[in-house]
Design a protein around this motif. Structure first.
Motif, PDB file in Angstrom:
ATOM      1  N   GLU A   1     109.093  -8.697 -78.821  1.00 38.02           N
ATOM      2  CA  GLU A   1     108.456  -9.798 -79.509  1.00 38.02           C
ATOM      3  C   GLU A   1     106.974  -9.609 -79.534  1.00 38.02           C
ATOM      4  O   GLU A   1     106.049  -9.560 -78.350  1.00 38.02           O
ATOM      5  CB  GLU A   1     108.817 -11.084 -78.786  1.00 38.02           C
ATOM      6  N   LEU A   2     106.110  -9.895 -80.783  1.00 37.62           N
ATOM      7  CA  LEU A   2     104.780  -9.881 -80.705  1.00 37.62           C
ATOM      8  C   LEU A   2     104.342 -11.377 -80.024  1.00 37.62           C
ATOM      9  O   LEU A   2     104.952 -12.393 -80.373  1.00 37.62           O
ATOM     10  CB  LEU A   2     104.409  -9.697 -81.939  1.00 37.62           C
ATOM     11  N   TRP A   3     103.343 -11.624 -79.095  1.00 35.48           N
ATOM     12  CA  TRP A   3     102.961 -12.704 -78.554  1.00 35.48           C
ATOM     13  C   TRP A   3     101.376 -12.750 -78.657  1.00 35.48           C
ATOM     14  O   TRP A   3     100.695 -11.736 -78.694  1.00 35.48           O
ATOM     15  CB  TRP A   3     103.583 -12.957 -77.207  1.00 35.48           C
ATOM     16  N   LEU A   4     100.868 -14.094 -78.673  1.00 38.11           N
ATOM     17  CA  LEU A   4      99.507 -14.134 -78.556  1.00 38.11           C
ATOM     18  C   LEU A   4      99.108 -14.726 -77.211  1.00 38.11           C
ATOM     19  O   LEU A   4      99.483 -15.475 -76.696  1.00 38.11           O
ATOM     20  CB  LEU A   4      99.191 -15.511 -79.729  1.00 38.11           C
ATOM     21  N   TYR A   5      97.823 -14.060 -76.737  1.00 40.75           N
ATOM     22  CA  TYR A   5      97.225 -14.399 -75.701  1.00 40.75           C
ATOM     23  C   TYR A   5      96.009 -15.195 -76.050  1.00 40.75           C
ATOM     24  O   TYR A   5      94.844 -14.509 -76.843  1.00 40.75           O
ATOM     25  CB  TYR A   5      96.832 -13.199 -74.681  1.00 40.75           C
ATOM     26  N   ALA A   6      95.618 -16.237 -75.973  1.00 39.43           N
ATOM     27  CA  ALA A   6      94.414 -16.832 -76.233  1.00 39.43           C
ATOM     28  C   ALA A   6      93.476 -17.257 -75.284  1.00 39.43           C
ATOM     29  O   ALA A   6      93.876 -17.919 -74.218  1.00 39.43           O
ATOM     30  CB  ALA A   6      94.782 -18.314 -76.921  1.00 39.43           C
ATOM     31  N   ALA A   7      92.265 -16.654 -75.421  1.00 42.30           N
ATOM     32  CA  ALA A   7      91.374 -16.987 -74.090  1.00 42.30           C
ATOM     33  C   ALA A   7      90.055 -17.770 -74.705  1.00 42.30           C
ATOM     34  O   ALA A   7      90.446 -18.252 -75.955  1.00 42.30           O
ATOM     35  CB  ALA A   7      90.534 -15.407 -73.871  1.00 42.30           C
ATOM     36  N   ALA A   8      89.322 -18.258 -74.077  1.00 47.81           N
ATOM     37  CA  ALA A   8      88.291 -19.075 -74.391  1.00 47.81           C
ATOM     38  C   ALA A   8      87.552 -18.617 -75.551  1.00 47.81           C
ATOM     39  O   ALA A   8      87.332 -19.465 -76.526  1.00 47.81           O
ATOM     40  CB  ALA A   8      87.049 -19.410 -73.229  1.00 47.81           C
ATOM     41  N   LYS A   9      87.220 -17.327 -75.813  1.00 46.24           N
ATOM     42  CA  LYS A   9      86.441 -16.761 -77.202  1.00 46.24           C
ATOM     43  C   LYS A   9      87.106 -16.030 -77.882  1.00 46.24           C
ATOM     44  O   LYS A   9      86.421 -15.717 -78.747  1.00 46.24           O
ATOM     45  CB  LYS A   9      85.239 -16.301 -76.442  1.00 46.24           C
ATOM     46  N   ALA A  10      88.241 -15.605 -77.566  1.00 50.89           N
ATOM     47  CA  ALA A  10      89.096 -14.624 -78.396  1.00 50.89           C
ATOM     48  C   ALA A  10      90.417 -14.818 -78.258  1.00 50.89           C
ATOM     49  O   ALA A  10      91.189 -15.669 -77.312  1.00 50.89           O
ATOM     50  CB  ALA A  10      88.566 -13.263 -77.976  1.00 50.89           C
ATOM     51  N   ALA A  11      91.251 -14.136 -79.319  1.00 50.68           N
ATOM     52  CA  ALA A  11      92.752 -14.152 -79.182  1.00 50.68           C
ATOM     53  C   ALA A  11      93.317 -12.784 -79.461  1.00 50.68           C
ATOM     54  O   ALA A  11      92.674 -12.128 -80.354  1.00 50.68           O
ATOM     55  CB  ALA A  11      93.538 -15.408 -80.338  1.00 50.68           C
ATOM     56  N   TRP A  12      94.358 -12.180 -78.690  1.00 51.03           N
ATOM     57  CA  TRP A  12      94.719 -10.968 -78.690  1.00 51.03           C
ATOM     58  C   TRP A  12      96.190 -11.312 -79.051  1.00 51.03           C
ATOM     59  O   TRP A  12      96.910 -12.069 -78.325  1.00 51.03           O
ATOM     60  CB  TRP A  12      94.356 -10.376 -77.461  1.00 51.03           C
ATOM     61  N   HIS A  13      96.673 -10.507 -79.741  1.00 46.27           N
ATOM     62  CA  HIS A  13      98.036 -10.189 -80.027  1.00 46.27           C
ATOM     63  C   HIS A  13      98.682  -8.805 -79.143  1.00 46.27           C
ATOM     64  O   HIS A  13      98.173  -7.989 -79.163  1.00 46.27           O
ATOM     65  CB  HIS A  13      98.560  -9.751 -81.449  1.00 46.27           C
ATOM     66  N   PHE A  14      99.946  -9.026 -78.475  1.00 48.51           N
ATOM     67  CA  PHE A  14     100.614  -7.977 -77.846  1.00 48.51           C
ATOM     68  C   PHE A  14     101.637  -7.972 -77.843  1.00 48.51           C
ATOM     69  O   PHE A  14     102.511  -9.097 -78.468  1.00 48.51           O
ATOM     70  CB  PHE A  14     100.146  -8.244 -76.092  1.00 48.51           C
ATOM     71  N   VAL A  15     102.494  -6.812 -77.422  1.00 48.82           N
ATOM     72  CA  VAL A  15     103.927  -6.644 -77.276  1.00 48.82           C
ATOM     73  C   VAL A  15     103.972  -6.100 -75.604  1.00 48.82           C
ATOM     74  O   VAL A  15     103.248  -5.376 -75.242  1.00 48.82           O
ATOM     75  CB  VAL A  15     104.470  -5.704 -78.141  1.00 48.82           C
ATOM     76  N   THR A  16     104.907  -6.611 -75.021  1.00 51.98           N
ATOM     77  CA  THR A  16     105.256  -6.221 -73.530  1.00 51.98           C
ATOM     78  C   THR A  16     105.943  -5.105 -73.544  1.00 51.98           C
ATOM     79  O   THR A  16     107.251  -5.148 -74.273  1.00 51.98           O
ATOM     80  CB  THR A  16     105.890  -7.478 -72.777  1.00 51.98           C
ATOM     81  N   VAL A  17     105.765  -4.188 -73.011  1.00 48.25           N
ATOM     82  CA  VAL A  17     106.464  -2.737 -72.941  1.00 48.25           C
ATOM     83  C   VAL A  17     107.605  -3.062 -72.072  1.00 48.25           C
ATOM     84  O   VAL A  17     107.280  -3.673 -70.799  1.00 48.25           O
ATOM     85  CB  VAL A  17     105.875  -1.680 -72.329  1.00 48.25           C
ATOM     86  N   PRO A  18     108.868  -2.991 -72.047  1.00 49.37           N
ATOM     87  CA  PRO A  18     110.067  -3.299 -71.442  1.00 49.37           C
ATOM     88  C   PRO A  18     109.771  -2.495 -69.946  1.00 49.37           C
ATOM     89  O   PRO A  18     109.057  -1.528 -69.833  1.00 49.37           O
ATOM     90  CB  PRO A  18     111.147  -2.585 -71.936  1.00 49.37           C
ATOM     91  N   ALA A  19     110.432  -3.070 -69.012  1.00 49.53           N
ATOM     92  CA  ALA A  19     110.140  -2.867 -67.508  1.00 49.53           C
ATOM     93  C   ALA A  19     110.671  -1.475 -67.182  1.00 49.53           C
ATOM     94  O   ALA A  19     109.919  -0.616 -66.670  1.00 49.53           O
ATOM     95  CB  ALA A  19     110.991  -3.822 -66.704  1.00 49.53           C
ATOM     96  N   ASP A  20     111.878  -1.140 -67.833  1.00 46.43           N
ATOM     97  CA  ASP A  20     112.354   0.494 -67.514  1.00 46.43           C
ATOM     98  C   ASP A  20     111.136   1.369 -68.210  1.00 46.43           C
ATOM     99  O   ASP A  20     110.896   2.492 -67.354  1.00 46.43           O
ATOM    100  CB  ASP A  20     113.732   0.618 -68.116  1.00 46.43           C
ATOM    101  N   ILE A  21     110.673   1.280 -69.283  1.00 43.84           N
ATOM    102  CA  ILE A  21     109.700   1.906 -70.014  1.00 43.84           C
ATOM    103  C   ILE A  21     108.336   1.991 -69.099  1.00 43.84           C
ATOM    104  O   ILE A  21     107.903   2.896 -68.665  1.00 43.84           O
ATOM    105  CB  ILE A  21     109.607   1.810 -71.392  1.00 43.84           C
ATOM    106  N   SER A  22     107.972   0.696 -68.955  1.00 43.94           N
ATOM    107  CA  SER A  22     106.654   0.495 -67.929  1.00 43.94           C
ATOM    108  C   SER A  22     106.770   1.381 -66.724  1.00 43.94           C
ATOM    109  O   SER A  22     105.637   1.995 -66.160  1.00 43.94           O
ATOM    110  CB  SER A  22     106.476  -0.772 -67.730  1.00 43.94           C
TER     111      SER A  22
END
Length: 100
Positions: free
Chosen positions: A12-33
């Motif tokens: 799933e694509l998710w949003l990390y919102a910081a004070a001055k910016a917003a970034w979109h991420f995908v979490t790499v599954p644990a086994d692949i990480s």
């Protein structure tokens, strides 16, 4: 030089919102990480690993970044890719990722 590795997963694509910016991420599954952590070779600043990524018809070079809390890597998905692939926060995306 480490051999190139290829991975494919959906997340799933998710949003990390910081004070001055917003970034979109995908979490790499644990086994692949886990595999990336031990076999990806040299790491860059903050433990990041250079990767080549494809989502849909878009491909680009970037880095994945480790998250201490989850033990997984986070993959940033830039705005140009989200626009080109018509994806937004909450969408599940198929990711192809390679190292080397």
């Amino acid at each position: 030089m480490e051999p190139e590795q290829y991975y494919s997963f959906e997340a799933e694509l998710w949003l990390y919102a910081a004070a001055k910016a917003a970034w979109h991420f995908v979490t790499v599954p644990a086994d692949i990480s886990h595999s990336l952590r031990f076999f990806a070779g040299s790491k860059n600043g903050f433990g990041s690993i250079r990767v080549r990524v494809r989502i849909g018809n878009s491909s680009w070079d970037t880095s994945v970044f480790p998250d201490k809390a989850s033990g997984c890597y986070f993959l940033p998905v830039k705005a140009a890719v989200r626009k080109a692939e018509a994806i937004s926060t909450g969408d599940r995306v198929k990711v192809e990722l390679s190292t080397g």
